[in-house]
Each structure stands twice: as structure tokens, then as C-alpha cells.
Design an enzyme around this catalytic site. Structure first.
Site, PDB file in Angstrom:
ATOM      1  CE1 TYR A  21       8.620   9.368 -10.756  1.00 50.46           C
ATOM      2  CE2 TYR A  21       7.295   7.534  -9.970  1.00 50.46           C
ATOM      3  CZ  TYR A  21       8.390   8.379  -9.837  1.00 50.46           C
ATOM      4  OH  TYR A  21       9.250   8.207  -8.779  1.00 50.46           O
ATOM      5  CB  ILE A  67       9.544   0.647  -4.786  1.00 51.26           C
ATOM      6  CG1 ILE A  67      10.531   1.824  -4.572  1.00 51.26           C
ATOM      7  CG2 ILE A  67       8.572   0.528  -3.608  1.00 51.26           C
ATOM      8  CD1 ILE A  67       9.860   3.196  -4.682  1.00 51.26           C
ATOM      9  CE  LYS A  85       9.205   0.374 -15.801  1.00 47.08           C
ATOM     10  NZ  LYS A  85       9.899  -0.003 -17.059  1.00 47.08           N
ATOM     11  CG  ASN A 127      12.350  -7.725  -9.656  1.00 47.10           C
ATOM     12  OD1 ASN A 127      13.363  -8.381  -9.912  1.00 47.10           O
ATOM     13  ND2 ASN A 127      12.018  -6.650 -10.348  1.00 47.10           N
TER      14      ASN A 127
END
Ligand code: NDP
Length: 287
Positions: free
Chosen positions: A56, A243, A245, A255
Site C-alpha cells: 500500500y 476490515i 477502510k 462502521n
């Protein structure tokens, strides 16, 4: 008392079922401060699992995560031991020597002395036995606490557990969402049989699911947001965590609050009617 969903790793450590993804962070210098602030806000809100990878931003996301953690540790709002930091090694770096060197580079960017989990990002040309030996050596030296894999289907996992030490794999991170239910056909049952947890990536299809008409109407009926319903559906399943983002703080809060959304049989049936469960084996999808 309400028990929030969690997953249990081999060795009986538990993790909250929602963590933060960081793909697309650390990709540009002009967004660096905003990216650090986003990870910092997630930590302040209560995220304890952070997923990143050397891929990333070619290390940029790890640097951003490291800076946000350092800032939070400095002001004393949190202890390192409360965090569960996951990173991933490129397949081309996954030889026994390569994985050790890549891990040191990741730790340096993160400013940490150990990772909580280190995953093989996807299968490449390096034999699994070499990667496992590299992971095990990192674990023996205290540089990682757990290791795992990502984008592994049943045949890959079968091969992995047939490798010396391969049964010490702690997690498989895969693309799994309401629109990508294929793993439920055979992969999730296989993992359940071995108590191997699943980390669902792209759990809201990179943002696309929040615009899904059927999901919008079901979420409205339940008085939650589409993202919350998509996440609640995932973490309702034993051994599955997600997970998502989110750089936007409101998204982060929304979330995390999905952990408190409990589903009943009629919710599950309505979701099955809108997003059909798999009837046959399909190849594991990858983003
Ligand atoms: P996600 O499904 O998590 O979607 C992220 C997108 O959804 C962002 O644009 C985000 O916007 C938006 N979003 C998040 N929450 C909400 C919300 N509540 N309402 C509306 N929009 C929302 O996609 P990712 O592909 O990023 O997957 C999550 C993580 O999984 C990655 O970041 C990475 O860590 C990991 N991953 C692993 C892979 C692997 O091969 N192992 C492959 C792909 C991902 P905003 O940022 O503006 O808040």
C-alpha cells in the site's frame, strides 16, 4: 450485558470483529497529513485492529499507520499491547530470507518492534515451505506474534497445512462480502473445521455496496445504514471479522458501531433473498 462480536485466534486470543483497512492511504505526499489524521481518529474512536501492507503506497501506508500510532502512544491514550497490527508481505519477497528482510523494513516504517500478524499477501512463485520457515523464524525471534495468509482458497490451504509448520497459520484474509458469497460454499466451512478465522477485505465492495438498492431498503427497515448492515452480516458469522477502510471519521464511527447491530433469522433471510448464497464452488475472487 451485550457481548460484542469477536473472533478467536488459534491460542485463544480474541480480536474485535471490526478493524480498519488502509489501502489507498500513504500514496501521496499531499495527503499524508490527512491520512495520518484518519488513522489517528480511528485509534481515538476505538479501533484496535489495523490492516496494512508493504504494497500500500509502496510502504507509504505503513509509514502513515506508524506515525498515527506513535502520536497516540505519545499522548498516552493507548498502550501498544492493546493494538493488533497486521501487515502483509509481497509474494516476491516471501522467500525465507526475503520475508525476514521485508518484515524488518515494515517494522521500521511502522516504528514498531513487532507485528501482531504478518500475512503472505497472495500466492506467488516461492514454495510455501520457504515462506512458512521464514514466518516461523520471525515468530521465534519475537518479530511477529502470528502469521497468516491472504487470498488462499481451499486447495492452497490444503497445501499449506501439508507443509511443515503450515498448521500454525492464524488467519486467512479474503474478499468476502454480500455480493461475494462464494467462500461460504466450501472455504469458510473448511476454515471453521480447523478453527481458522477469516478476515473479510473490501467488506463493502470498496464503497459500492452502500449504493445497493436492496441493501438500502433493508437497512432503512432496520434503522441502520447500508454499510452497517453489510458489516453486521459479516461479523454475525462465527470466525469472521471485517476490515473496512474508512478515512472519513463519520464512516469510521458508523462502521465500528456495526458491532452492536444484531441480526435475527428474518434479517438473515431477507439478506439471503437479496444476495443469494452460493449453490456451487466458484474461484475465490480477488481485488
Ligand atoms: P472497503 O470495502 O473497505 O471500502 C472502502 C471504501 O468505502 C472507501 O472509499 C470508504 O470511503 C468507503 N466507506 C467506508 N465506510 C463507509 C460508510 N460507512 N459509508 C459509506 N462509505 C464508506 O474496501 P477496501 O478495498 O479498502 O477493503 C478494506 C481493506 O481490506 C483495505 O483497505 C485493505 O486494508 C484490505 N484489502 C486487502 C486485500 C488483500 O488482497 N489482502 C485486497 C483489498 C483490500 P472513505 O475512505 O472516504 O471513508
Amino acid at each position: 450485558m451485550v457481548t460484542l462480536p469477536s473472533v478467536t485466534l488459534p491460542g485463544s486470543e480474541t480480536l474485535p470483529s471490526i478493524g480498519l483497512g488502509t489501502w489507498r492511504m500513504g500514496e501521496s505526499a499531499s495527503r499524508r497529513a490527512a491520512d495520518i489524521a484518519a488513522v489517528r481518529s480511528a485509534l481515538d474512536i476505538g479501533y484496535r485492529v489495523i490492516d496494512t501492507a508493504e504494497m500500500y503506497g509502496e510502504g507509504g501506508a505503513e509509514t502513515v499507520v506508524g506515525q498515527a500510532i506513535a502520536d497516540a502512544l505519545r499522548v498516552g491514550t493507548l498502550n501498544r499491547s492493546e493494538l493488533f497490527i497486521v501487515s502483509k508481505v509481497y509474494p516476491q519477497n516471501a522467500s525465507a530470507a526475503g520475508v525476514a528482510a521485508a518484515c524488518e523494513r515494515s517494522l521500521k516504517r511502522l516504528g514498531l518492534d513487532h507485528l501482531d500478524a504478518y500475512l503472505l499477501h497472495w500466492r506467488g512463485a516461492v514454495p510455501l515451505a520457504e515462506t512458512v520457515a521464514g514466518f516461523e523464524s520471525l515468530r521465534d525471534r519475537g518479530r511477529i506474534r502470528h502469521w497468516g495468509v491472504s487470498n488462499f482458497d481451499v486447495d492452497d490451504l490444503e497445501e499449506l497445512v501439508g507443509t511443515s509448520g503450515g498448521d500454525r497459520c492464524a488467519v486467512n484474509q479474503i474478499y468476502y462480502s454480500l455480493t461475494q458469497r462464494g467462500p461460504a460454499f466450501d472455504l469458510l466451512p473448511w476454515q471453521a473445521g480447523r478453527a481458522l478465522p477469516t478476515m473479510a477485505y473490501s467488506p463493502i465492495d470498496q464503497g459500492a455496496l452502500v449504493r445497493s438498492k436492496p441493501l438500502l431498503s433493508l437497512a432503512e427497515r432496520r434503522g441502520v445504514t447500508p454499510a452497517q448492515l453489510a458489516l453486521a452480516w459479516l461479523v454475525d458469522q462465527p470466525g469472521v471479522m471485517a476490515i473496512p477502510k474508512a478515512a472519513n471519521e463519520l464512516h469510521q464511527r458508523e462502521n465500528l458501531e456495526a458491532l452492536a447491530v444484531s441480526l435475527d433469522a428474518s434479517d438473515r433471510a431477507a439478506l439471503d433473498a437479496a444476495f443469494a448464497p452460493p449453490r456451487r464452488k466458484s474461484a475465490l475472487a480477488m481485488i
